[in-house]
Structure formats: C-alpha cells, structure tokens
Design an enzyme around this catalytic site. Structure first.
Site, mmCIF file in Angstrom:
data_model
loop_
_atom_site.group_PDB
_atom_site.id
_atom_site.type_symbol
_atom_site.label_atom_id
_atom_site.label_comp_id
_atom_site.label_asym_id
_atom_site.label_seq_id
_atom_site.Cartn_x
_atom_site.Cartn_y
_atom_site.Cartn_z
ATOM 1 N N HIS A 145 0.867 -1.079 0.071
ATOM 2 C CA HIS A 145 0.096 0.012 -0.048
ATOM 3 C C HIS A 145 0.975 1.080 0.054
ATOM 4 O O HIS A 145 1.981 1.300 0.685
ATOM 5 C CB HIS A 145 -0.844 -0.212 1.357
ATOM 6 C CG HIS A 145 -1.892 1.181 1.212
ATOM 7 N ND1 HIS A 145 -1.484 2.372 1.640
ATOM 8 C CD2 HIS A 145 -3.257 1.192 1.139
ATOM 9 C CE1 HIS A 145 -2.571 3.074 1.840
ATOM 10 N NE2 HIS A 145 -3.798 2.224 1.590
ATOM 11 N N ASP A 170 2.864 -4.673 8.231
ATOM 12 C CA ASP A 170 1.473 -3.833 8.135
ATOM 13 C C ASP A 170 0.345 -4.664 8.322
ATOM 14 O O ASP A 170 0.067 -5.418 7.288
ATOM 15 C CB ASP A 170 1.714 -3.156 6.823
ATOM 16 C CG ASP A 170 0.497 -2.543 6.076
ATOM 17 O OD1 ASP A 170 -0.548 -2.402 7.069
ATOM 18 O OD2 ASP A 170 0.388 -1.819 5.466
ATOM 19 N N CYS A 176 -5.001 2.473 -3.560
ATOM 20 C CA CYS A 176 -3.772 2.950 -3.129
ATOM 21 C C CYS A 176 -2.410 1.973 -3.104
ATOM 22 O O CYS A 176 -1.607 1.578 -2.441
ATOM 23 C CB CYS A 176 -3.950 3.451 -1.536
ATOM 24 S SG CYS A 176 -5.199 4.555 -1.396
ATOM 25 N N LYS A 179 -10.836 -0.479 10.203
ATOM 26 C CA LYS A 179 -10.934 -1.726 9.407
ATOM 27 C C LYS A 179 -11.398 -2.886 10.407
ATOM 28 O O LYS A 179 -11.591 -3.962 9.850
ATOM 29 C CB LYS A 179 -9.786 -2.257 8.445
ATOM 30 C CG LYS A 179 -9.311 -1.159 7.563
ATOM 31 C CD LYS A 179 -8.072 -1.314 6.826
ATOM 32 C CE LYS A 179 -7.248 -0.302 6.232
ATOM 33 N NZ LYS A 179 -7.918 0.344 4.944
ATOM 34 N N GLN A 225 -4.960 -5.599 6.756
ATOM 35 C CA GLN A 225 -5.842 -6.366 6.499
ATOM 36 C C GLN A 225 -5.623 -7.578 7.186
ATOM 37 O O GLN A 225 -6.349 -8.604 6.604
ATOM 38 C CB GLN A 225 -5.315 -6.464 4.715
ATOM 39 C CG GLN A 225 -5.378 -5.163 4.256
ATOM 40 C CD GLN A 225 -6.992 -4.772 4.032
ATOM 41 O OE1 GLN A 225 -7.820 -5.311 4.261
ATOM 42 N NE2 GLN A 225 -7.013 -3.536 3.504
HETATM 43 N N1 C6P Z 1 -6.304 0.513 2.754
HETATM 44 C C1 C6P Z 1 -8.111 0.061 1.234
HETATM 45 O O1 C6P Z 1 -8.994 0.185 0.589
HETATM 46 P P1 C6P Z 1 -4.968 4.064 7.023
HETATM 47 O O2 C6P Z 1 -5.430 4.927 5.808
HETATM 48 O O3 C6P Z 1 -3.858 4.542 7.601
HETATM 49 O O4 C6P Z 1 -6.184 3.672 7.901
HETATM 50 O O5 C6P Z 1 -4.403 2.726 6.278
HETATM 51 C C2 C6P Z 1 -3.706 2.572 5.157
HETATM 52 C C3 C6P Z 1 -3.500 1.188 4.632
HETATM 53 C C4 C6P Z 1 -2.365 0.709 4.929
HETATM 54 N N2 C6P Z 1 -1.763 -0.695 4.811
HETATM 55 C C5 C6P Z 1 -2.772 -1.516 4.313
HETATM 56 C C6 C6P Z 1 -2.457 -2.902 3.687
HETATM 57 C C7 C6P Z 1 -4.076 -0.984 3.864
HETATM 58 O O6 C6P Z 1 -4.920 -1.799 3.096
HETATM 59 C C8 C6P Z 1 -4.402 0.337 4.186
HETATM 60 C C9 C6P Z 1 -5.702 0.790 3.870
HETATM 61 C C10 C6P Z 1 -7.559 0.626 2.374
HETATM 62 O O7 C6P Z 1 -7.283 -0.965 0.740
HETATM 63 C C11 C6P Z 1 -7.689 2.214 2.151
HETATM 64 S S1 C6P Z 1 -6.717 2.981 0.783
#
Ligand code: C6P
Length: 432
Positions: free
Chosen positions: A150, A227, A391, A253, A230
């Site tokens: 991401h 990270d 992203c 999430k 997910q």
């Molecule tokens: N992915 C998706 O639709 P934030 O924005 O800080 O809460 O999370 C960022 C982020 C970082 N790593 C991974 C693996 C992610 O999936 C995400 C967020 C969302 O896939 C929104 S872009």
C-alpha cells in the site's frame, strides 16, 4: 467449532465483561444472523436494494457495541486524559488506558507499554520511518519492500530515502500473487536494515509467509515491520509468535472507529526511539533551554489523543474476541471459496491474486468494462465494492491494469451476498 466460540457478541459488555451465549440460542456457534443484527447499517437499502457491503478492505461497518461504548464515554465519562485531577478526567484516563490493555491482549503483547496509539496505520509507519529508521539507517543501507505494498508502506520510505540516501529494493511476485521467495532471498543482503511488508495484501488478499521472512531477515540483522491492516480483522495475530519488530494497524478496518491506529514494538525498541512529534502529553519537563520526554508509549503521543476512539477500538476488540478470530477466519475462508467458485464460473471475469494462502479479498476485472464502471453498476444493485488502484499504484503497474474492482469480505457477509455480487457482475456483462 469449539465450545469456546459459543459466546454471544450481542451480550458482550463493551467495558470488558463477556457473558457466554446460551447454547440453545443457536444451532451454530457462528451465528451470522445475530452478528448481522449487531450492525445497524446492514438493514439499510441502497437504490431500493438491500445493502451488500463488500468494501471492508477500505473500512468496515461498526457494531452497536462500538457505537454504544463511544456514546457512553461522551455522555457520562468524557474529559481530557492524563491531565486532570477531577473525577471525569480520571474516568476518561482509565477508559483510555483500559483500551490500551485490550490492544496489548489482542496482539499478545507482554505489556500495554508497548502499544502506541497513532491516527492509523499510515501514521504508525511514518512514526517508525521518522524515528527508528531515521536514527538507525544511513546512506547506502537498504529497505526491502514488496510490489504489493500500500502507498502507506512505500511513500514514508521514499521520503526517508530522499533525506538520508538509503536504497529501496522491491521483491516481485509469482503469477498467483504470492511473494517470489527466490527473489526475496537474492535481494536480502547484510545491507538490508529493514524489511517492511504487508501481512496481507489489500488488493490480492495474499497472506505473506511472514514467519519465514522474519527468520531470514533476522539472520542478516534486519528488522521487520508488518503492516497488519488487512490481517487483524480476519485472523488471530500474536506478535510474539510472528517474531516481527514492528506491527501496525488501523482501528477502522477492525470494526472500530476512524482516527485511531496502533504501533506495536518491543519496549526496549521504543525506549531507544526519539519522539516523532513534540507537544503536550509527551514531555517530562520543558524549559526554553531543554525538554525531557516521558517514557514510551506516551513519548510518541503528542497532544490530546483520540479518547472516545480508543474506547471504541477496545469495544471492537471485545466484540471480535467474543466471537473468536478463529471462527471469523473459518467463516471468511468459506466465503472466499464460494465467491472464487462463483466468479470463476462467470466468463470474462479475470481474478487477480489466487495464492493458496489468501484472505477473503477478490480483485477482478470484467472484460471490456473499466473497473469504475463495474463499481458503479454493482452499486446500482446495492453491492458496494471498491474500484480503482486501491492505493497500490505500483501493483497496478505490475499487473499491467489501470484499476481493478475489489470485493473484500467481513465477518457479517453471507453466501447470499456472494450470489448478489455474482448476479450484479452478470448485469455488467449484459450492459457491455
Ligand atoms: N487500505 C483500502 O481500501 P489507513 O489509511 O492509515 O487507515 O490505512 C492505510 C493502509 C495501510 N496498509 C494497508 C495494507 C491498507 O490496506 C491500508 C488501507 C484501504 O485498501 C484504504 S486505501
């Protein structure tokens, strides 16, 4: 399923006490109807159709237990934390710190002092980049990423690279979306100081072989950041078992609120890290000549934190633990198998990411249709998916597609909703 899973999230007290569900209430320990009843938004309609929410990878919906816990803190216990001598401030501080304890338990961390609250996973990665990595890496050192990262796990390292002259290396994928471990072995060298990777890909659903990666990285002296955005909503995670050095995730999430996330690292690592931002809350003593800082985790939490959000995150953790992460993983695994079968049977649908180890995320394209059009037509049938680059633009380039549609499942999704997705995709095909 084990007896331990017979716990009713509907009767779980958001402040921590969980009461077992009477076995007679349900044939199955994973009672999907009871779970769905906890999420008020799932009863609404979109364009006159029942909402089929398959955008959990972007953000998941909130159970009433989370909403009620946040409502309760604002109604009856709200004040700023760590500052006041008065009763409300003490109650708010207790609730805030109790949430930190819950996060520590959730990740199997030995102490809540290892849990830093951030705004989300993005800020947690930026914190590691600007503090630990800035302090410990110098020009010529290498950071290993993968193609499926991401942007939140790419851009902070590029900013650091541009400041201090480190190098970024990128591990490619196999055709099924799993990591090319032979390439990983080649790219990992004694110059590698950090391997920073997704636990699960937000686009392909691939579960990375993190234990093997940690073992190999540690053998060359590199640290590992996972990270977990997910991963934490979908499977049990224990940082001790993973052996990683940093773990990050966002609450939103995880059926919790926006505006809060977590960085976990061992206490000794945090103790050696310089503050990331300055301000109130994080200081021991300030003069115009010099400032000393609090111990971790407070050293990294400058300013008024997200208080009700922390409580909401704690309630989300209680909720998930009452159901059981193993039960959730089993439910979603079965949905993934069914959805893969259904979508594969539709001619003209291309699936991206078919690794053996993957979670319930299906990225796909429908021949001749742009992903955004697919998303829009699905939406008219009440089916919410994400369409775009997710992203993860480098991954789109790697797959040689401008975008994909993505159905990402959560604990409240059903086989009927998979059927609704498949029917809506058939409509897309008819349209084009
Ligand atoms: N992915 C998706 O639709 P934030 O924005 O800080 O809460 O999370 C960022 C982020 C970082 N790593 C991974 C693996 C992610 O999936 C995400 C967020 C969302 O896939 C929104 S872009």
């Amino acid at each position: 399923m084990s007896e331990a899973l017979k716990i009713d999230p509907a009767t779980a007290d958001p402040t921590g006490t969980i009461r077992p569900m009477p076995a007679a209430n349900s044939d199955s320990a994973f009672d999907i109807e009871r779970i769905r009843a906890d999420f008020p938004i799932l009863t609404r309609e979109v364009y006159g159709k029942p909402l089929v929410y398959l955008d959990n990878g972007a953000s998941s919906q909130k159970p009433r237990q989370v909403l009620e816990a946040m409502d309760e803190i604002y109604r009856n216990h709200y004040s700023n934390v760590h500052r006041g001598v008065h009763k409300l401030s003490q109650e708010a501080t207790d609730a805030f710190e109790a949430a930190r304890e819950k996060v520590a338990g959730f990740l199997g961390a030995p102490s809540s002092e290892e849990i830093v609250f951030t705004r989300g996973a993005t800020e947690a990665i930026n914190l590691v980049a600007n503090s630990w990595a800035q302090q410990n890496l110098t020009a010529g050192d290498e950071i290993l990423l993968t193609v499926l990262e991401h942007h939140a796990n790419i851009v902070p390292w590029q900013l650091l690279r541009d400041r201090i002259g480190i190098e970024i290396k990128v591990v490619p994928l196999e055709a099924d979306g799993s990591l090319d471990m032979a390439a990983f072995d080649r790219l990992l060298t004694p110059r590698t100081k950090l391997v920073s990777i997704a636990h699960i890909s937000n686009v392909l659903g691939t579960l990375l072989p993190v234990s093997e990666i940690v073992e190999k990285a540690h053998a060359v002296g590199a640290k590992v950041l996972l990270d977990g955005c997910q991963a934490v909503p979908h499977m049990p995670v224990e940082v001790g078992k993973l052996g990683c050095d940093f773990y990050v995730f966002s609450a939103h999430k995880l059926y919790g609120p926006t505006g809060i996330g977590v960085l976990w690292a061992p206490y000794e690592t945090l103790l050696d890290m310089a503050p990331y931002q300055g301000g109130g809350e994080m200081i021991a003593r300030v003069t115009f000549e010099e400032t000393t800082y609090k111990e971790p985790p407070h050293r990294f939490e400058a300013g008024t934190p997200a208080i009700a959000e922390a409580v909401g995150l704690g309630a989300a953790i209680d909720y998930l633990e009452a159901i059981g992460l193993d039960a959730i993983a089993a439910h979603e695994e079965s949905l993934l198998r069914y959805a893969t079968e259904r979508l594969t049977a539709i001619g003209g649908v291309t699936l991206y990411g078919t690794a053996k180890e993957k979670s319930a995320i299906l990225s796909f394209n429908v021949s001749d249709a742009h992903a955004h059009d697919v998303g829009t037509i699905l939406d008219r049938s009440g089916v919410a998916v994400r369409a775009g680059h997710h992203c993860a633009q480098p991954l789109m380039d790697y797959l040689n597609v401008p975008a994909t549609a993505r159905a990402s499942f959560g604990l409240y999704n059903t086989r009927e909703e998979v059927d609704a997705l498949a029917t809506a995709i058939e409509k897309v095909k008819d349209f084009f």
